[in-house]
Each structure stands twice: as structure tokens, then as C-alpha cells.
Design an enzyme around this catalytic site. Structure first.
Site, PDB file in Angstrom:
ATOM      1  N   GLU A  38      31.370 -16.744  12.843  1.00  0.00           N
ATOM      2  CA  GLU A  38      30.766 -18.055  13.101  1.00  0.00           C
ATOM      3  C   GLU A  38      31.531 -18.641  14.288  1.00  0.00           C
ATOM      4  OE1 GLU A  38      30.039 -22.236  10.728  1.00  0.00           O
ATOM      5  OE2 GLU A  38      30.649 -20.465   9.599  1.00  0.00           O
ATOM      6  N   ARG A 266      39.880 -10.145   1.412  1.00  0.00           N
ATOM      7  CA  ARG A 266      40.292 -10.675   2.714  1.00  0.00           C
ATOM      8  C   ARG A 266      41.797 -10.544   2.875  1.00  0.00           C
ATOM      9  NH1 ARG A 266      38.767 -15.577   4.773  1.00  0.00           N
ATOM     10  NH2 ARG A 266      36.696 -15.326   3.964  1.00  0.00           N
ATOM     11  N   LYS A 276      40.091 -21.593   9.270  1.00  0.00           N
ATOM     12  CA  LYS A 276      39.798 -22.092  10.620  1.00  0.00           C
ATOM     13  C   LYS A 276      39.866 -23.611  10.672  1.00  0.00           C
ATOM     14  CE  LYS A 276      36.138 -19.369  11.147  1.00  0.00           C
ATOM     15  NZ  LYS A 276      34.888 -18.861  11.704  1.00  0.00           N
TER      16      LYS A 276
HETATM   17  P1  ATP Z   1      34.453 -19.902   7.673  1.00  0.00           P
HETATM   18  O1  ATP Z   1      35.095 -20.482   6.473  1.00  0.00           O
HETATM   19  O2  ATP Z   1      34.459 -20.788   8.856  1.00  0.00           O
HETATM   20  O3  ATP Z   1      33.141 -19.206   7.410  1.00  0.00           O
HETATM   21  P2  ATP Z   1      35.464 -17.250   7.940  1.00  0.00           P
HETATM   22  O4  ATP Z   1      36.906 -16.932   7.850  1.00  0.00           O
HETATM   23  O5  ATP Z   1      34.543 -16.729   6.924  1.00  0.00           O
HETATM   24  O6  ATP Z   1      35.467 -18.785   8.060  1.00  0.00           O
HETATM   25  P3  ATP Z   1      33.711 -16.133   9.933  1.00  0.00           P
HETATM   26  O7  ATP Z   1      33.652 -16.428  11.374  1.00  0.00           O
HETATM   27  O8  ATP Z   1      32.533 -16.433   9.109  1.00  0.00           O
HETATM   28  O9  ATP Z   1      34.984 -16.864   9.380  1.00  0.00           O
HETATM   29  O10 ATP Z   1      34.163 -14.638   9.717  1.00  0.00           O
HETATM   30  C1  ATP Z   1      33.659 -13.537  10.423  1.00  0.00           C
HETATM   31  C2  ATP Z   1      33.953 -12.287   9.664  1.00  0.00           C
HETATM   32  O11 ATP Z   1      35.355 -12.124   9.503  1.00  0.00           O
HETATM   33  C3  ATP Z   1      33.351 -12.313   8.284  1.00  0.00           C
HETATM   34  O12 ATP Z   1      32.695 -11.090   8.056  1.00  0.00           O
HETATM   35  C4  ATP Z   1      34.521 -12.489   7.368  1.00  0.00           C
HETATM   36  O13 ATP Z   1      34.311 -11.827   6.179  1.00  0.00           O
HETATM   37  C5  ATP Z   1      35.668 -11.864   8.153  1.00  0.00           C
HETATM   38  N1  ATP Z   1      36.938 -12.496   7.798  1.00  0.00           N
HETATM   39  C6  ATP Z   1      37.269 -13.793   7.917  1.00  0.00           C
HETATM   40  N2  ATP Z   1      38.505 -14.031   7.447  1.00  0.00           N
HETATM   41  C7  ATP Z   1      38.981 -12.840   7.021  1.00  0.00           C
HETATM   42  C8  ATP Z   1      40.216 -12.406   6.433  1.00  0.00           C
HETATM   43  N3  ATP Z   1      41.205 -13.259   6.186  1.00  0.00           N
HETATM   44  N4  ATP Z   1      40.350 -11.101   6.137  1.00  0.00           N
HETATM   45  C9  ATP Z   1      39.371 -10.227   6.399  1.00  0.00           C
HETATM   46  N5  ATP Z   1      38.192 -10.562   6.945  1.00  0.00           N
HETATM   47  C10 ATP Z   1      37.987 -11.848   7.257  1.00  0.00           C
HETATM   48 MG    MG Z   2      32.257 -17.237   7.066  1.00  0.00          MG
END
Ligand code: ATP
Ligand code: MG
Length: 563
Positions: A38, A266, A276
Site C-alpha cells: 500500500e 510476519r 507504518k
Molecule cells: P498496513 O497496516 O499499512 O496495511 P502493511 O505492513 O500490511 O501495513 P502493506 O504495504 O500492505 O503494509 O504490505 C505489503 C506487503 O508486505 C503485504 O503483502 C504484507 O503482508 C507484507 N508485510 C508487511 N509487513 C510485513 C512484515 N512485518 N513481515 C512480513 N511481511 C510483511
Molecule cells: Mg496491508
């Protein structure tokens, strides 16, 4: 043959096993994964894990990976984030297939899917207020109640949904919901919202839309539209999977690829936050200098700090994929950057807390040229010339006037080696009017040139040093952990994660360095002998050279692992 196969099978993680089965059974000829960020912040080390996983899987099996910006939320997104995300992925060493995509590319198709659901009697326009929606939803132990708007006619739903789209309905007055099951034990199946009215501009579609799809309606369908074979996501989406499957059951074409969702845990790192929202708060409140502050767990922060793409990829490989959440020790990440820089960073000498040394038996106007090894781990890096004179600097910590028994470095009456130079003996301490030591007076033994004694005499310490007459000043930024708590989110009542900030996470000092260290370019990396690994900062100029301490030499992880 069979035996061989089984051994490789054992080393596969559960995601690779699924992929291999799907390729072996002919379900897929090739795989297509995706990374779906995102664009509402910079990527962090958790995202790096997901990038390495998705791109790494495709590389391993000869497949491809899409990059898709999940821009369903019109307000929070920004072009700056889109650009930084692409730069970070490339820096990590990966390239997505073709052009990058946006969920917003599919807004028209998603709208058609929604209409299809309405026509099938599987979606309806609901007029409950947000409070009523949550009241009707029930709880995990209590079934929900059906909305009074649930049994509208298909025609009425179609016409209202169109009005929503055209901006004829006020924000918050109506929404489109899937008609599934208000008594489902899975809360996500209790008539989830598919579309809501938001009369705001979108960074890509402008004012075209007055309604925006919810993430849960957009995400799985976007994967389906792109023909993603394996949708890898984090564990919290496991409970959404039945909903994604339900949506696909309504719209998917039998001949088209249906993405299979696979969840993994994660990445959480000790002493690090990954939200974020909280990272943005650090930036906005100026706790750090920006998203790429070397203390930030962002990819751009690690890069500026001096981490290499290899070290991050190796870290991601080492931690693998897990099915259960856990916390990885941040020292494991530090271990990987040390491994890399130990092999690849040239050595130089720098003194960060200088104490003047005068070699009383060294001629006033003489300068010696000595040879120093650039990298003992890599002979091909050769040697360089360094100079020695009557005035030198050593590290203040390397001298003690009244040393404890285990202190083997310099003190009055003791001989030590200066790296690549000579043995010196300290004879006298010079102090200022406050009693502070300002100078050491020492003698050197000319017969020990290069650092070896011809008579086999032993010394217990080797110190790094610089020639005071030629040394240059540089700014050195000493970073420490940004948080004092292993879990920065653990707070006392009434406090926030900001109360766990380490007040000493940055110390800026002026160091004395070999002159060669002032002819450097941003991102160049060196080991300062005995001190750690340092990387030239992007703020660095020829007039004012700036180094970031990437990591110290002390390896706590190797100790833990018993390496
Ligand atoms: P938000 O809460 O803003 O959605 P998010 O951490 O889910 O934050 P995204 O930009 O949606 O952020 O994440 C993009 C991809 O990265 C997604 O597929 C998510 O699963 C993965 N991702 C995010 N944080 C982690 C993490 N700590 N470990 C592994 N994968 C992650
Ligand atoms: Mg997300």
C-alpha cells in the site's frame, strides 16, 4: 533418485512444497507471485522479507513477480511513496514483471464484479449507520442480525449502487454489502462491506469515483485479474481467506487461474517497530530526520546506515518462513551485515576520541612511509601507504594511568604495538590545569618497523592510530538502537511507544582519519580498525565528510550461536 528427491523435499519450506506440488501436478506450468504494497509509507525490513520471499520464489522456479500498488484507500497515498517503493525493490536486487500495476487499474472491473454480485442476489445496498452496522454484526459468541435492507430487489440495488457511483448519495448514507451469512462463526463472512462512498480525489483516478472498494473486496480480485498463482500474505489474513474464496466463487471463470492464498508469519524484530503508522509518527514528530534516517527500520534507512542488499537478502533467507508469529533478535541482522562487510570492506585507521602522542625519540622533521593491509580477508585488495611522524593520535580509551589488572593496553612504563608501525613505550603523561590528560610522551623502537620485533619480544596489545600531522577531521555519526525496550510497543499505562525511545540513539563526534578517508563517495563502506564498520553518508561532501557507523565489530549473535 527417490532418495535424492526426499532429501531436497526436507529442505523445502511449506510454501516451496506447495509450489513444487502445483508444478508437478500440472496445475500450473509456471508461477506468478506478487508484492502488493500500500503506497502509504516507505518499505521496512518486514516488507523486505516479503519481497525476498515473493521474488525469490519466482526466481527459484523460473516464474515471475508482479508489483502492484494497493491504492484502494484514496486519502493516505502519495507519489513519493510509490517512487521510494520501486527504488527500494530494485536496490534489493529484484525486478518485477513488465510495468507495475495499481489496484486502481481495476476499479472498472471491480465495479462490474460488484454489479454481477448484485444481479446474482449476492450483494445489496445497505443504509445502516456505522454504529448500527457494528451492533448488527454481533460478536464472536453471538450471531449477528440481518440488516433490514438485505432483501431489497435486485433492480433497486442496481439503481442505488449506480447512484452511489454517480455521487448522488451522501457519504456514509449507503454502502454495498455482500449477502453471505450474518450467523457465520467467521465475523468476516457476516455481510462484509464491499464499497463505501468517499467523495475524495484519488491520486490516480482523480475525481472519477465517488465510491471505493474495500481492501477485502479489491485484494483477492486484483490477484485473480492478474493471474497470480500463489498469493502469499501474512497470517492475519488467514481468517479472511474464506471471504476471498467466496468472492472468487461468485466471479471466477472456470478456465482462468485462481490464486491460492498462503499465509506466513510476519517478521518482528526486537528493538524495532514495523507499523507504518508509528514510523510515520516518528518522521512527523521529527524524532528522526526522515524515512531514511539510519536509525529507521526502513529499507532506505538500512541502506543509508550501510547495509548491503546481500546482507538483507541473506538475513531473509536465514529466517525462512514460519507459520507462527515470533520475534527475531535484531543481532541476527547485524550478524549478516558484519559477515558481508568483513569480506568486502577495506580497512582504514581512524581515531574517534583522540589523545595526542609525542614520540620523543623520533626526529622532528621526519616522516616514515609504512604499509598497511587493505583487507586481510581478501589479498587482492592489496596494501596502501600510511605515514608515521613524531606526533600521533591514539584512542583515549587505549590509555589508562592506573589500569586494573586485566587492562593490557597502554599505560606508563608499558610497551605496545602500533598497528603496521612500531612498538612504543609510554614514559610520561602531560596534563592540563584541570588534571586532564592532554598528551602522552612515548619512545619508539626503530628496530620494530612494520610492527614486528626482531628479538621476539612480545607485547600484549596492538593499537590503531593516525599520524596527527596529516590526519583529517570527519564527522562521525554513532548510532545506537532507536528503542530501549526489546518490544517498543510494551508501554506503561498512559504512555506511548515514544516513551521507549532511546535518548542516546545518535551521538555526533569529530574523528581523526587517514587522509585517504576524505576522498570518498556516499555509500562507500570501510572498517575502521578495531572500531566497527562505517559508511559514507549521503550528506557527505569533499569539504565535510560524514560517516555513519553501520555496526560495531562486537558480534553478539556469533556468541549466542556459539560460532
Ligand atoms: P498496513 O497496516 O499499512 O496495511 P502493511 O505492513 O500490511 O501495513 P502493506 O504495504 O500492505 O503494509 O504490505 C505489503 C506487503 O508486505 C503485504 O503483502 C504484507 O503482508 C507484507 N508485510 C508487511 N509487513 C510485513 C512484515 N512485518 N513481515 C512480513 N511481511 C510483511
Ligand atoms: Mg496491508
Amino acid at each position: 533418485m527417490t532418495e535424492n528427491k526426499e532429501t531436497t523435499k526436507e529442505t523445502l519450506n511449506f510454501i516451496e512444497q506447495i509450489v513444487e506440488e502445483d508444478l508437478a501436478s500440472g496445475k500450473h506450468q509456471t508461477i506468478l507471485t506478487r508484492f502488493p504494497p500500500e503506497p502509504n509509507g516507505y518499505l521496512h525490513i518486514g516488507h523486505a522479507k516479503s519481497i525476498c520471499l515473493n521474488f525469490g520464489l519466482a526466481q527459484k522456479y523460473g516464474g515471475k513477480t508482479n508489483l502492484r500498488f494497493d491504492d484502494t484507500n484514496p486519502e493516505k497515498e502519495d507519489v513519493e511513496y510509490v517512487n521510494s517503493i520501486m527504488e527500494d525493490i530494485k536496490w534489493l536486487g529484484f525486478q518485477w514483471e513488465g510495468d507495475h500495476h495499481y489496484a486502481s487499474d481495476y476499479f472498472d472491473t471491480l465495479y462490474e464484479y460488484a454489479v454481477k454480485l448484485i444481479k446474482a442476489g449476492k450483494a445489496y445496498v445497505c443504509e445502516l449507520t456505522p454504529e448500527e452496522v457494528s451492533e448488527y454484526r454481533g460478536t464472536t459468541t453471538k450471531p449477528g442480525k440481518e440488516s433490514p435492507w438485505r432483501n431489497r430487489s435486485i433492480e433497486e440495488n442496481l439503481s442505488l449502487f449506480e447512484k452511489m457511483k454517480n455521487g448522488e448519495i451522501e457519504e456514509g448514507k449507503m454502502m454495498l454489502r455482500a449477502k453471505i451469512d450474518m450467523a457465520s462463526p467467521n465475523m468476516h463472512m457476516r455481510d462484509p462491506i464491499m464499497y463505501r462512498i468517499r467523495k475524495v480525489s484519488h491520486h490516480r483516478t482523480g475525481d472519477k469515483w465517488n465510491i471505493y472498494p474495500m481492501y477485502d473486496f479489491a485484494h483477492g480480485q486484483s490477484d485473480y485479474i492478474e493471474g497470480i498463482t500463489h498469493s502469499i500474505c501474512t497470517l492475519e489474513f488467514e481468517i479472511h481467506r474464506p471471504l476471498y474464496d467466496w468472492f472468487l466463487d461468485q466471479i471466477a471463470d472456470k478456465d482462468k487461474i485462481r490464486p491460492r492464498q498462503i499465509e506466513f508469519a510476519r517478521l518482528n524484530l526486537s528493538y524495532t517497530i514495523m507499523s507504518k503508522r508509528k514510523l510515520l509518527e516518528l518522521v512527523e514528530k521529527k524524532v528522526v530526520t526522515g524515512w531514511d534516517d539510519p536509525r529507521m527500520p526502513t529499507i532506505s534507512g538500512f541502506r543509508r546506515r550501510g547495509y548491503t542488499p546481500e546482507s538483507i537478502r541473506n538475513f531473509a533467507d536465514e529466517i525462512g518462513v514460519a507459520k507462527r508469529d515470533g520475534i527475531i533478535d535484531v543481532s541476527l541482522l547485524e550478524y549478516f551485515i558484519r559477515q558481508d562487510l568483513n569480506k568486502n570492506a577495506e580497512r582504514r585507521m581512524a581515531v574517534l576520541n583522540p589523545l595526542k602522542v609525542v614520540i620523543t625519540n623520533y626526529p622532528e622533521n621526519q616522516t616514515d612511509e609504512l604499509e598497511a593491509v587493505n583487507n586481510p580477508e581478501d589479498e587482492s585488495k592489496g596494501k596502501r601507504k600510511i605515514t608515521f611522524s613524531r606526533e600521533l593520535y591514539i584512542e583515549r580509551d587505549d590509555f589508562m594511568e592506573d589500569p586494573p589488572r586485566k587492562f593490557f593496553r597502554l599505560t606508563v612504563g608499558r610497551e605496545v604495538r602500533l598497528r603496521y608501525a612500531y612498538f612504543i613505550t609510554c614514559n610520561e603523561v602531560v596534563k592540563d590545569e584541570n588534571g586532564e590528560i592532554v598528551e602522552l610522551r612515548c619512545t619508539y623502537d626503530p628496530a620494530t618497523k612494520g610492527g614486528d620485533s626482531p628479538d621476539g619480544r612480545k607485547v600484549k596489545a596492538t593499537l590503531h592510530w593516525v599520524n596527527a600531522r596529516e590526519a583529517k577531521d570527519v564527522e562521525v555519526r554513532l548510532y545506537d538502537r532507536l528503542f530501549v525496550k526489546e518490544d517498543p510497543n510494551e508501554v506503561e499505562e498512559g504512555q506511548s511507544f515514544l516513551d521507549n525511545i532511546n535518548p542516546d540513539s545518535l551521538k555526533i563526534i569529530t574523528g581523526k582519519v587517514e587522509p585517504a578517508l576524505t576522498k570518498v563517495m556516499p555509500e562507500e563502506k570501510y572498517q575502521f580498525e578495531r572500531l566497527g564498520y562505517f559508511t559514507v553518508d549521503k550528506d557527505s561532501t569533499p569539504e565535510k565528510v560524514v560517516f555513519n557507523r553501520t555496526v560495531t565489530l562486537r558480534d553478539t549473535w556469533a556468541k549466542i550461536k556459539g560460532k
